[in-house]
Design a protein around this motif. Structure first.
Motif, PDB file in Angstrom:
ATOM      1  N   MET A   1       0.855  -1.204   0.000  1.00 45.71           N
ATOM      2  CA  MET A   1       0.000   0.000   0.000  1.00 45.71           C
ATOM      3  C   MET A   1       0.886   1.247   0.000  1.00 45.71           C
ATOM      4  SD  MET A   1      -2.800   1.228   2.820  1.00 45.71           S
ATOM      5  CE  MET A   1      -3.761  -0.265   2.597  1.00 45.71           C
ATOM      6  N   SER A   2       0.615   2.155  -0.887  1.00 44.18           N
ATOM      7  CA  SER A   2       1.405   3.380  -0.966  1.00 44.18           C
ATOM      8  C   SER A   2       0.985   4.345   0.118  1.00 44.18           C
ATOM      9  CB  SER A   2       1.227   4.049  -2.336  1.00 44.18           C
ATOM     10  OG  SER A   2      -0.094   4.497  -2.471  1.00 44.18           O
ATOM     11  N   GLU A   3       1.848   5.329   0.382  1.00 40.12           N
ATOM     12  CA  GLU A   3       1.530   6.324   1.414  1.00 40.12           C
ATOM     13  C   GLU A   3       0.289   7.099   1.062  1.00 40.12           C
ATOM     14  OE1 GLU A   3       3.526  10.374   3.173  1.00 40.12           O
ATOM     15  OE2 GLU A   3       4.795   8.622   2.891  1.00 40.12           O
ATOM     16  N   ASP A   4       0.105   7.396  -0.247  1.00 39.09           N
ATOM     17  CA  ASP A   4      -1.061   8.178  -0.648  1.00 39.09           C
ATOM     18  C   ASP A   4      -2.354   7.424  -0.372  1.00 39.09           C
ATOM     19  OD1 ASP A   4       0.471  10.259  -1.479  1.00 39.09           O
ATOM     20  OD2 ASP A   4       0.598   9.605  -3.561  1.00 39.09           O
ATOM     21  N   ASP A   5      -2.294   6.053  -0.365  1.00 34.87           N
ATOM     22  CA  ASP A   5      -3.496   5.280  -0.123  1.00 34.87           C
ATOM     23  C   ASP A   5      -3.977   5.416   1.311  1.00 34.87           C
ATOM     24  OD1 ASP A   5      -3.512   4.365  -2.712  1.00 34.87           O
ATOM     25  OD2 ASP A   5      -2.309   2.589  -2.252  1.00 34.87           O
ATOM     26  N   THR A   6      -3.056   5.764   2.232  1.00 35.84           N
ATOM     27  CA  THR A   6      -3.438   5.857   3.639  1.00 35.84           C
ATOM     28  C   THR A   6      -3.690   7.281   4.089  1.00 35.84           C
ATOM     29  OG1 THR A   6      -1.135   6.041   4.341  1.00 35.84           O
ATOM     30  CG2 THR A   6      -2.044   3.818   4.143  1.00 35.84           C
ATOM     31  N   ILE A   7      -3.514   8.232   3.184  1.00 33.42           N
ATOM     32  CA  ILE A   7      -3.675   9.630   3.571  1.00 33.42           C
ATOM     33  C   ILE A   7      -5.137  10.015   3.509  1.00 33.42           C
ATOM     34  CG2 ILE A   7      -3.156  12.009   2.929  1.00 33.42           C
ATOM     35  CD1 ILE A   7      -0.463  11.107   2.011  1.00 33.42           C
ATOM     36  N   ALA A   8      -5.641  10.532   4.616  1.00 35.26           N
ATOM     37  CA  ALA A   8      -7.014  11.029   4.653  1.00 35.26           C
ATOM     38  C   ALA A   8      -6.981  12.523   4.403  1.00 35.26           C
ATOM     39  CB  ALA A   8      -7.656  10.737   6.013  1.00 35.26           C
ATOM     40  N   PRO A   9      -7.431  12.994   3.255  1.00 36.59           N
ATOM     41  CA  PRO A   9      -7.369  14.434   2.966  1.00 36.59           C
ATOM     42  C   PRO A   9      -8.266  15.215   3.897  1.00 36.59           C
ATOM     43  CG  PRO A   9      -8.729  13.317   1.343  1.00 36.59           C
ATOM     44  CD  PRO A   9      -8.100  12.243   2.192  1.00 36.59           C
ATOM     45  N   ALA A  10      -7.885  16.475   4.112  1.00 38.04           N
ATOM     46  CA  ALA A  10      -8.722  17.327   4.945  1.00 38.04           C
ATOM     47  C   ALA A  10     -10.079  17.508   4.292  1.00 38.04           C
ATOM     48  CB  ALA A  10      -8.048  18.696   5.120  1.00 38.04           C
ATOM     49  N   PRO A  11     -11.171  17.544   5.100  1.00 39.40           N
ATOM     50  CA  PRO A  11     -12.489  17.774   4.508  1.00 39.40           C
ATOM     51  C   PRO A  11     -12.481  19.046   3.683  1.00 39.40           C
ATOM     52  CG  PRO A  11     -12.662  17.198   6.826  1.00 39.40           C
ATOM     53  CD  PRO A  11     -11.207  17.400   6.542  1.00 39.40           C
ATOM     54  N   GLN A  12     -12.968  18.961   2.454  1.00 40.05           N
ATOM     55  CA  GLN A  12     -12.904  20.080   1.533  1.00 40.05           C
ATOM     56  C   GLN A  12     -14.281  20.724   1.379  1.00 40.05           C
ATOM     57  OE1 GLN A  12      -9.927  20.949  -0.006  1.00 40.05           O
ATOM     58  NE2 GLN A  12      -9.027  19.406   1.309  1.00 40.05           N
ATOM     59  N   PRO A  13     -14.339  22.038   1.290  1.00 40.58           N
ATOM     60  CA  PRO A  13     -15.589  22.690   0.936  1.00 40.58           C
ATOM     61  C   PRO A  13     -15.885  22.468  -0.542  1.00 40.58           C
ATOM     62  CG  PRO A  13     -13.839  24.294   1.088  1.00 40.58           C
ATOM     63  CD  PRO A  13     -13.247  22.987   1.512  1.00 40.58           C
ATOM     64  N   SER A 208      -4.687   7.177  10.454  1.00 43.74           N
ATOM     65  CA  SER A 208      -4.415   7.447   9.053  1.00 43.74           C
ATOM     66  C   SER A 208      -3.545   8.690   8.938  1.00 43.74           C
ATOM     67  CB  SER A 208      -5.733   7.649   8.294  1.00 43.74           C
ATOM     68  OG  SER A 208      -6.418   8.774   8.824  1.00 43.74           O
ATOM     69  N   LEU A 209      -3.063   8.931   7.738  1.00 46.49           N
ATOM     70  CA  LEU A 209      -2.280  10.135   7.469  1.00 46.49           C
ATOM     71  C   LEU A 209      -3.181  11.226   6.909  1.00 46.49           C
ATOM     72  CD1 LEU A 209       0.948   8.651   5.840  1.00 46.49           C
ATOM     73  CD2 LEU A 209       0.495   9.128   8.241  1.00 46.49           C
ATOM     74  N   ALA A 210      -2.889  12.453   7.236  1.00 48.66           N
ATOM     75  CA  ALA A 210      -3.683  13.578   6.754  1.00 48.66           C
ATOM     76  C   ALA A 210      -2.753  14.692   6.299  1.00 48.66           C
ATOM     77  CB  ALA A 210      -4.621  14.087   7.847  1.00 48.66           C
ATOM     78  N   ARG A 211      -3.205  15.435   5.316  1.00 48.00           N
ATOM     79  CA  ARG A 211      -2.473  16.607   4.832  1.00 48.00           C
ATOM     80  C   ARG A 211      -3.311  17.857   5.057  1.00 48.00           C
ATOM     81  NH1 ARG A 211       1.961  15.138   1.888  1.00 48.00           N
ATOM     82  NH2 ARG A 211       1.949  13.098   0.875  1.00 48.00           N
ATOM     83  N   SER A 212      -2.630  18.971   5.187  1.00 50.68           N
ATOM     84  CA  SER A 212      -3.327  20.241   5.360  1.00 50.68           C
ATOM     85  C   SER A 212      -3.863  20.728   4.023  1.00 50.68           C
ATOM     86  CB  SER A 212      -2.383  21.289   5.955  1.00 50.68           C
ATOM     87  OG  SER A 212      -1.261  21.474   5.112  1.00 50.68           O
ATOM     88  N   GLN A 213      -4.873  21.592   4.087  1.00 54.59           N
ATOM     89  CA  GLN A 213      -5.410  22.217   2.885  1.00 54.59           C
ATOM     90  C   GLN A 213      -4.577  23.460   2.581  1.00 54.59           C
ATOM     91  OE1 GLN A 213      -8.865  24.861   2.500  1.00 54.59           O
ATOM     92  NE2 GLN A 213      -9.931  23.045   1.745  1.00 54.59           N
TER      93      GLN A 213
END
Length: 406
Positions: A1-13, A208-213
């Motif tokens: 599994m790649s890192e991007d598969d585990t990243i939970a993006p920040a909720p987006q408007p 999970s992993l998350a990134r900032s908006q």
């Protein structure tokens, strides 16, 4: 599994461009006004090296407390816990109120400052644990390694206490640059696999992993720099309101305003997220956030020096002149580092702009002991305007190409 598969993006408007700082976030940033003002007052008068060191330490601590909750609100978005943010806001207000006592060596105020910082970091860690996420951009936001020396400092005295605080900040920087967020997740997953206790109902094992908006975070970072520039205006207004209004003072006030306006243009018209000559997406957040912190610290120090200059209209004391000039030199040094991140960087720009803008203020600090205060500030205005003028000249030239910020 790649890192991007585990990243939970920040909720987006609906549209990332439509998301702006909420009323809660703006209220939270108001505390930054009080904190920056209190910390900048440490450099009033004729500061020595110990004053400068304490200023840097307290500013780093205050900025760290601010950024961990700025990032939390950025990722959580509509799921931000208002009570948690308000509690952090109160803690930052306590930190700001304790700053004068810390400067005076009062043990009680220093312990209160450290305790408030520890509680703020604990709140941030708890908030991230509740979300079961690891922030890729700034893992130190939810890790407690850098907090341990602050806890130990509650039972120590100056100067040991200050060294422990510096160690805590250094450990946070170490975590930021040396620890991978994915490694944290893997270690946490391994720990939970060895845990026989059943997982809580409705929750999955392992964070999970998350990134900032990006755009929203840029707005918050820009607002902080605006707060610092506003503090510069406040310093000059406060200093001039109590002085006798003569020609020298008026000319100095105009020069100080032009200097702050030029720095505003460099940070926003020719920069990104308040950092001059930075372009969106050029640097990862792990590098961009420390750059923002140090740029803000240089601007706050320069603001304090401008306020002190109003009290010395003939010539500046050596310490004040060095503070004023070296703050501007540091600002341009950091802008040069931001420029180096660009793929289309030009050696000519570094030699024609970055180098002279770093060197000239230091030369003025070293050899300007007999230069009138007003002349010193106006010379700094010319130095600050030079990158803007250079960019316009090269942009108009058919052969010149200059990378401009978004």
């Amino acid at each position: 599994m790649s890192e991007d598969d585990t990243i939970a993006p920040a909720p987006q408007p609906t549209s990332e461009e439509n998301r702006h700082a909420s009323w809660l976030e703006l209220f939270f940033d108001l505390v930054a006004v009080a904190g920056v003002a209190q910390i900048a007052h440490l450099l009033h008068g004729v500061p020595d090296m110990s004053d400068l060191g304490l200023y840097a330490l307290l500013f780093l601590a205050f900025w760290t407390a601010w950024i961990v909750f700025t990032l939390y609100a950025n990722v959580a978005y509509e799921n931000t816990h208002v009570r948690t943010v308000l509690a952090a806001m109160f803690g930052m207000a306590v930190m700001a109120a304790a700053v004068p006592g810390v400067h005076e060596g009062d043990d009680q105020h220093a312990r209160v400052f450290a305790l408030a910082y520890v509680l703020i970091r604990g709140l941030a860690s708890r908030a991230w644990q509740h979300r079961r996420q690891i922030l890729v951009d700034w893992p130190a936001a939810q890790m407690s390694l850098g907090v341990i020396p602050w806890i130990v400092s509650l039972w120590t005295h100056d100067p040991t206490r200050h060294w422990l605080w510096a160690l805590g900040i250094a450990l946070d920087l170490y975590v930021t640059f040396a620890v991978s967020a994915r490694d944290i997740v893997e270690r946490q997953g391994a720990r939970e696999r060895h845990d026989d206790r059943p997982a809580r109902r409705g929750s999955a094992r392992g964070p999970s992993l998350a990134r900032s908006q990006t755009e929203h975070l840029s707005e918050r970072l820009s607002l902080f720099v605006l707060i610092v520039l506003g503090e510069g205006v406040a310093q000059v207004v406060e200093a001039t309101s109590d002085a006798e209004w003569d020609k020298k003072l008026c000319v100095l006030a105009v020069a100080a305003f032009f200097l702050l306006a030029a720095l505003w243009a460099l940070s926003f018209e020719h920069g990104y997220a308040g950092v001059p000559h930075l372009t969106a997406g050029v640097l990862p957040s792990r590098a961009g956030l420390p750059l923002h912190c140090f740029v803000s610290g240089c601007l706050a120090a320069l603001a304090a020096a401008l306020g002190a200059a109003a009290g010395h209209l003939d010539t500046l004391p050596d310490a004040t002149r060095w503070l004023l000039c070296s703050s501007l030199a540091g600002y341009f040094l950091l802008s040069g580092l931001a420029w180096l991140g660009k793929a289309e960087r030009e050696r000519r720009w570094l030699l024609s702009v970055a180098l002279p803008c770093c060197a000239l203020p230091l030369l003025l600090a070293a050899f300007g002991a007999h230069v009138h205060t007003v002349t010193v500030v106006w010379l700094l205005v010319l130095i600050a305007l030079w990158p803007i003028l250079y960019e316009r000249m090269v942009t108009k030239s058919p052969k010149g190409v200059v990378g401009t910020a978004t």
